[in-house]
Design an enzyme around this catalytic site. Sequence first.
Site, PDB file in Angstrom:
ATOM      1  N   HIS A 264     -13.209  96.559  17.338  1.00  0.00           N
ATOM      2  CA  HIS A 264     -14.301  96.226  18.250  1.00  0.00           C
ATOM      3  C   HIS A 264     -14.685  97.481  19.031  1.00  0.00           C
ATOM      4  O   HIS A 264     -13.905  97.940  19.859  1.00  0.00           O
ATOM      5  CB  HIS A 264     -13.845  95.118  19.201  1.00  0.00           C
ATOM      6  CG  HIS A 264     -14.878  94.739  20.222  1.00  0.00           C
ATOM      7  ND1 HIS A 264     -15.924  93.917  19.921  1.00  0.00           N
ATOM      8  CD2 HIS A 264     -15.031  95.097  21.517  1.00  0.00           C
ATOM      9  CE1 HIS A 264     -16.676  93.769  20.993  1.00  0.00           C
ATOM     10  NE2 HIS A 264     -16.160  94.486  21.986  1.00  0.00           N
ATOM     11  N   ASP A 266     -17.166  98.992  21.654  1.00  0.00           N
ATOM     12  CA  ASP A 266     -18.238  98.781  22.617  1.00  0.00           C
ATOM     13  C   ASP A 266     -19.226  99.946  22.519  1.00  0.00           C
ATOM     14  O   ASP A 266     -18.827 101.103  22.596  1.00  0.00           O
ATOM     15  CB  ASP A 266     -17.645  98.656  24.022  1.00  0.00           C
ATOM     16  CG  ASP A 266     -16.846  97.363  24.157  1.00  0.00           C
ATOM     17  OD1 ASP A 266     -17.424  96.297  23.924  1.00  0.00           O
ATOM     18  OD2 ASP A 266     -15.641  97.428  24.452  1.00  0.00           O
ATOM     19  N   ASP A 376     -17.254  89.263  21.878  1.00  0.00           N
ATOM     20  CA  ASP A 376     -17.001  89.704  23.253  1.00  0.00           C
ATOM     21  C   ASP A 376     -18.280  89.724  24.072  1.00  0.00           C
ATOM     22  O   ASP A 376     -18.789  90.791  24.375  1.00  0.00           O
ATOM     23  CB  ASP A 376     -16.388  91.118  23.198  1.00  0.00           C
ATOM     24  CG  ASP A 376     -16.048  91.655  24.571  1.00  0.00           C
ATOM     25  OD1 ASP A 376     -15.733  90.854  25.454  1.00  0.00           O
ATOM     26  OD2 ASP A 376     -16.105  92.886  24.752  1.00  0.00           O
ATOM     27  N   HIS A 581     -23.474  94.396  25.239  1.00  0.00           N
ATOM     28  CA  HIS A 581     -22.784  93.468  26.154  1.00  0.00           C
ATOM     29  C   HIS A 581     -21.947  94.111  27.271  1.00  0.00           C
ATOM     30  O   HIS A 581     -21.231  93.389  27.977  1.00  0.00           O
ATOM     31  CB  HIS A 581     -21.953  92.449  25.366  1.00  0.00           C
ATOM     32  CG  HIS A 581     -20.787  93.015  24.611  1.00  0.00           C
ATOM     33  ND1 HIS A 581     -20.760  93.112  23.252  1.00  0.00           N
ATOM     34  CD2 HIS A 581     -19.603  93.506  25.025  1.00  0.00           C
ATOM     35  CE1 HIS A 581     -19.611  93.636  22.861  1.00  0.00           C
ATOM     36  NE2 HIS A 581     -18.893  93.890  23.927  1.00  0.00           N
TER      37      HIS A 581
HETATM   38 ZN   LIG Z   1     -16.854  94.467  24.001  1.00  0.00          ZN
END
Ligand SMILES: [Zn+2]
Length: 1024
Positions: A264, A266, A376, A581
């Site tokens: 994951h 970001d 997420d 996000h």
């Molecule tokens: Zn995230």
Amino acid sequence: MSLGSYHQPVLKNRRTLLERAEKFISDIYFTDCNLRGRLYGDSCPLENLEFFLSPKRIPFTEASNQTFAPYKVGDSFGPTWYTCWFRVALTVPASWSHKEVHLLWESDGEAMVWRDGQPVQGLTKEGEKTSYVLSEALQDEEPHSVQLYIEVACNGLFGAGQGSMIAAPDPKRMFSVQRAELIVFHRDVQELLTDFEMMLDIVKELGENDQRSFQALFAVNEMVNLCEPLDPGTFPRARGLASAFLSQRNGQSQHTVHAMGHCHIDSAWLWPYEETIRKCGRSWVTVVRLMEKNPQFVFTCSQAQQFQWVKSWYPGLYSQIQDFVKKGQFVPVGGTWVEMDGNLPSGESMVRQFLEGQRFFNKEFGNYCKEFWLPDTFGYSAQLPQIMQGSGISNFLTQKLSWNLVNTFPHSTFFWEGLDGSKVLTHFPPGNSYEMKGKVEDLVKTVRNNKDKGRVNHSALLFGFGDGGGGPTQLMLDRLQRVPDTDGLPRVRMSTPDALFSQLWSDSQLLCTWSGELFLELHNGTYTTQAQIKRGNRQCETLLHDVEVASSLAMCRDPSFQYPAEKLQELWRLLLLNQFHDVIPGSCIELVVDDALRYYEDIRDSGSKLLNSALNILGSRGSSPAVFNSLPWERQEVVQVQNGSCNLALVQVPSVGVSPVKSTEPQTPVSVTVQDDGTVLMENGILKTVINKDGTLASLCLVSSGREALLDGSKGNQFVLFDDVPLYWDAWDVMDYHLQTRKPVVEVVDAARVVCSDRLRATVSFSLRVSERSTITQEIIMDAMCPYLKFNTRVQWEESHKFLKVEFPVRVHSPNATYEIQFGHVQRPTHRNTSWDWARFEVWGHKWADLSEHNFGVALLNDCKYGYSVYRNTMTLSLLRAPKAPDANADMGTLQFTYAIMPHAGCFQDSSVIQCAYNLNSPLRLVQCPPETVAWSGFSVSSPAVVLETIKQAEDQPRTLLLRLYEAHGSTVSAALNSTLPVSEAWHCDLLERKDPIRPAKLTAQGIVLHFKPFEIVSLLLVL
Ligand SMILES: [Zn+2]
């Protein structure tokens, strides 16, 4: 099956047996004589180590041409955000022939190894990646002398927070290399260590009530008895014991875990966008190395933007990725441009996330994604199921609702039904993580936490370090490969989202349905934090809307006009990127905020130029003032024709059209009177309000019904300040207890006074002191013919951990309030009956919220806010927060926003609340027209329930327009779409603009007649 004969343990003592085996593989205790201490053999120093420090992130070719200076292990370099390039010269001793040789590299920061000008391996201590494998079995003909470059980013996996992970970054942090040498790696020791670890974890995880736990205990104890760390000849018997135990199989009913590698990343968070590009490079090159050795290894990877970055920054790596995509190992997932926030982006923005994402994946890899992947984010709009279905997606994977602070979400696998009734099959990996490590604990948790036991027997397990940790490791794969079907543990298979969801679909008879939004009972401060990002998003969404509408019309009016498709795609992608996000929610560091605001500036600059060139065509470059209305209904509004106080005109302009400015007289001119007690009375024939000296409203009356909107004895437009200290997640969270700290803002600096008094507009201005450092200045504006009262607000905001809101206590009684969301609205309770109700003490909405009883209601509109609460009679709009982490300066400075209050008769649908909220957000744009211009309209829609949201050029089809309409009232309705443009044919299409060949839209004398279900989105292709 017999596991052979064991030594008899002296005593019946579970604890000593367990700890004995633990110590045998400990990396802390007894490493002088235990197995772990044998992992590495001989070592050898590097021949030469030099460094070059760069304040910027530069490409390899530039870095490798710099002058390098000698570096000694332990020396510090930095500070934060710098990059330290190392040049490594090494020679493997000839005596290491046939041995596995690693470069062991332990440093702070995240590193990339470059060899022959190509990135070959990511190294991150935090992601358990400290080895670059030089050879698995050194052959004499292999080069023994090698030169490498190692690019070390001066930031950790989670940035450089000062004191805690989410604290603002420490700009002065220094970094060092702690270990850099060649070593002989004992693969046989590693394999046996993994056996021991798995056996021990089974003992611990299954526990004293499980007989398999004891069987594992005796087996692992015997493994210690058999194993002599200094004699590899003893390893096979120990391994044999483990293998015999692990290959004892389950019965047929056992659960199956679908393991998928994941990382994951970001797109920006505690580090800037630019660093994310390198995080992707480091992580994905590591994944590719693992795939070369493990042909069964599957890795799921989302976010088209990140693929685009890697394509342009690491083209060599990208082509390797393309090969593994073809082999089915590297699996692009998600279908969106970035993993966006699930609440705040507009309906059209969400469609564009999928349009840009799916088109990218299809172009690059030949397939559309079949699942939406958003593990997420901080809540999920009730409109997402319809948007997914319209984008070719029926499956959804997420897990964030496991973070709920109050209520436990009842399902792991279920059908999620959206606002319009669209359903998608939804799966929350029951382990409640997207960063598992493939350990026994993860497997056991996945089975035990499954909320749909007996309904489904399959679930996902996502493993790998995220955020630059480089994703999965060989060790994680080795763990999973040892237990494909071990009695007592779930079955494990390396799988794909496709395989998992196909299985879930075929087992879906017993699944439950969850209807409406997936509300996250946490992170509710993210509707408000970083007000300028929110404002940038709303304004740029509106601007790009207007550019598309104006350019579409310009293209039809002037065939030589070039629709700026390429430039618009570039601007949309910037806007979509900022919807990531951790960006639009405001949970990012200051460097990211700076980037985001710069991107909004780019969109505003370029967008305004595009708009002007289209408006020039629409106005035929005349010299008389006219106005352009991008919205699909006729508007009558007061506009400021030129700068200056009273150059106002009341104009009427048709839907999606242009009208010359010919000021008409209002039915009732605006009047403003200062009353004896100092209060100000304002009236426009629709509203009548009394403004107190402190700027609060003493009264707000709907003239037609004589109905007072404000609660007896209360004040409207009351600013209130709260203490806002969450438990941990500063920028993210506002906690329930902040409501106990309410303090009205009462200190008047400048009392309310009339600053504009015109027949078309009255303005009252005042200012308040919030604290020693912070002030509010506001203009209350009443326009002729306007059904709402507008509050233009400027706040000088220098607070710490305070929350500013504005309240309107209204004379309306209703158990539910209504909030605008993407392409529709939802209702939420105004009471706190159950835990599900009170957990929603702070909620999100878009341009409006409404509280209505039969025949009367009040709407609260805004132009860039998203946080609301309506408790009993009080409607509250959340304005500003002041968190200090991860951005120590979040929201400090001068901030501007506008909101409006609108009492209305009837229901909000029939009293044009939706249209008014659009009008507030989309100012009429001034155009210059020839004096003889007559008003004209490009499009109109016959039903007020239907909003024509989008008009743009269709993708890849220059002479075709794409129109998107939605049903906004929550009704089943038919509407006729009319156009004055030369439309030759019309077709229904999906959100990816793929024509539905069996659904032409008939052109009739009434226009194109369309049928809508409640909240249905309809997309059309109009061929010109
Ligand atoms: Zn995230």
